[in-house]
Design an enzyme around this catalytic site. Structure first.
Site, PDB file in Angstrom:
ATOM      1  N   HIS A 152     -33.113 -26.948 -28.906  1.00 16.50           N
ATOM      2  CA  HIS A 152     -34.320 -26.461 -29.592  1.00 16.50           C
ATOM      3  C   HIS A 152     -35.604 -27.099 -29.042  1.00 16.50           C
ATOM      4  O   HIS A 152     -36.696 -26.596 -29.327  1.00 16.50           O
ATOM      5  CB  HIS A 152     -34.245 -26.746 -31.092  1.00 16.50           C
ATOM      6  CG  HIS A 152     -33.198 -25.953 -31.818  1.00 16.50           C
ATOM      7  ND1 HIS A 152     -33.099 -24.586 -31.717  1.00 16.50           N
ATOM      8  CD2 HIS A 152     -32.195 -26.354 -32.649  1.00 16.50           C
ATOM      9  CE1 HIS A 152     -32.085 -24.167 -32.462  1.00 16.50           C
ATOM     10  NE2 HIS A 152     -31.512 -25.219 -33.022  1.00 16.50           N
TER      11      HIS A 152
ATOM     12  N   ASP B 274     -23.961 -22.301 -29.350  1.00 17.51           N
ATOM     13  CA  ASP B 274     -24.388 -22.848 -30.642  1.00 17.51           C
ATOM     14  C   ASP B 274     -24.790 -21.682 -31.539  1.00 17.51           C
ATOM     15  O   ASP B 274     -25.335 -20.682 -31.075  1.00 17.51           O
ATOM     16  CB  ASP B 274     -25.573 -23.793 -30.433  1.00 17.51           C
ATOM     17  CG  ASP B 274     -25.942 -24.576 -31.672  1.00 17.51           C
ATOM     18  OD1 ASP B 274     -25.618 -25.779 -31.732  1.00 17.51           O
ATOM     19  OD2 ASP B 274     -26.584 -24.010 -32.583  1.00 17.51           O
TER      20      ASP B 274
END
Length: 339
Positions: free
Chosen positions: A124, A161
């Site tokens: 992220h 993910d």
């Protein structure tokens, strides 16, 4: 004969996030599971902290300085989700260093498989912004190491993910040397990763987002890896395959709503292992999310077991899921191999 290599470091345990899903117990659970199985016969080594130049190939120097200074001052909340402590900068530098070392040992022929099992995770993290539990984008640093340090021209990143890897997506958005493929629940944090995001400029078409609805399980996730990612990769012909291996699409995970099982991760790992072998290129793993300790530990061990086995498993009897067929049809205009 060289053994597969696990890279880890005790600084991952000192990255103190308090009462938080991304906590030190994640690493403890993984290491206890692997230790109970004699680390699957893998060599275990402590990572070296990344050199600043390696991190600054992805993140501006001022951003790296700001993270270091914030941690040195005692830490706190960088945003609502991302917490750091005094030791977090050290942990993040080892997480980046471990990811880069995966690339080094694979491309130098020093290990047949390699995995970086560190925290904080990274996918992220944007170039100049920490978010989603992530400080530095470990996977982006690894890919840049492969391109800048080893002269590779094509790197495949598969991010499985359950949350979209927005940082990796954006860092390589205009870069045709990196094919970034993300399978993720939609809608879900961070709200990015729509099918319409295909990259930009010279990198248009080299960002492939494969969002799936909540409730999706093994049939769709495994079919996407086998029947969409596989042909995509064969057409792209990467010189290295890297997996951003989050295990939070598991049915037991508290932060998402997908239904992947331990067997599903085994099947996806097998697809990647066969793909890499068919291309004659190495494949490495960088840990991302996964917040139910039991499923995280088991699924990590299952994935490493497949990557480190002497031979790739045979292809499963895996029908093409309707969702995978739709994704292939959508991508076929740009990637004819999927027609």
């Amino acid at each position: 004969m060289a053994r597969p290599l696990v890279l880890r470091h005790p600084s991952s345990l000192r990255h103190d996030t308090g009462a938080h899903p991304e906590r030190a117990a994640r690493i403890t659970a993984i290491e206890q599971e692997l230790s109970s199985r004699d680390w699957l016969g893998w060599e275990v080594r402590e990572s070296v902290a990344a050199e600043r130049s390696l991190v600054e190939a992805v993140h501006p120097p001022g951003y790296v300085d700001a993270i270091e200074e914030f941690c040195a001052a005692g830490g706190g909340n960088l945003d609502l989700d991302t917490v750091v402590s005094r030791d977090s900068f050290e942990a993040a530098m080892h997480a980046a260093g471990g990811a880069a070392e995966v690339v080094d040992v694979l491309l130098d022929g020093r290990a047949p498989a390699a995995a970086s099992l560190h925290r904080p995770p990274g996918h992220h993290a944007e170039a100049a912004r920490a978010m989603g539990f992530c400080l530095f984008n470990n996977m982006a640093i690894a890919a840049r190491r492969a391109i800048d340090g080893h002269g590779l021209e094509r790197v495949l990143i598969l991010d499985w993910d359950v949350h979209h890897g927005n940082g990796t997506n954006d860092i390589f958005h205009s870069d045709p040397q990196v094919l970034f493929v993300s399978i993720h629940q939609w809608p879900l944090y961070p709200g990015t990763g729509s099918v319409s995001d295909e990259g930009s400029g010279a990198g248009e078409g080299y960002t492939v987002n494969l969002p799936v609805p909540g409730g999706s399980g093994d049939p769709l996730w495994c079919s996407l890896v086998e029947h969409v990612v596989g042909p995509l990769a064969s057409a792209f012909a990467p010189q290295l395959v890297l997996v951003s291996a989050g295990f939070d699409a598991h049915a037991d995970d508290p932060l998402a709503g997908c239904e992947v099982t331990d067997d599903g991760y085994t099947t996806m790992a097998g697809s990647v292992r066969r793909l890499a072998e068919s291309l004659g290129v190495p494949a490495g793993i960088v840990l991302e999310g996964g917040y139910d300790l039991g499923s995280l530990a088991r699924s990590t061990a299952r994935t490493l077991e497949v990557f480190g086995a002497p031979d790739a498993p045979p292809p499963p009897d895996l029908p093409v899921h309707e969702g995978a067929s739709e994704a292939a049809s959508r991508l076929a205009a740009r990637w004819p191999a999927l027609a």
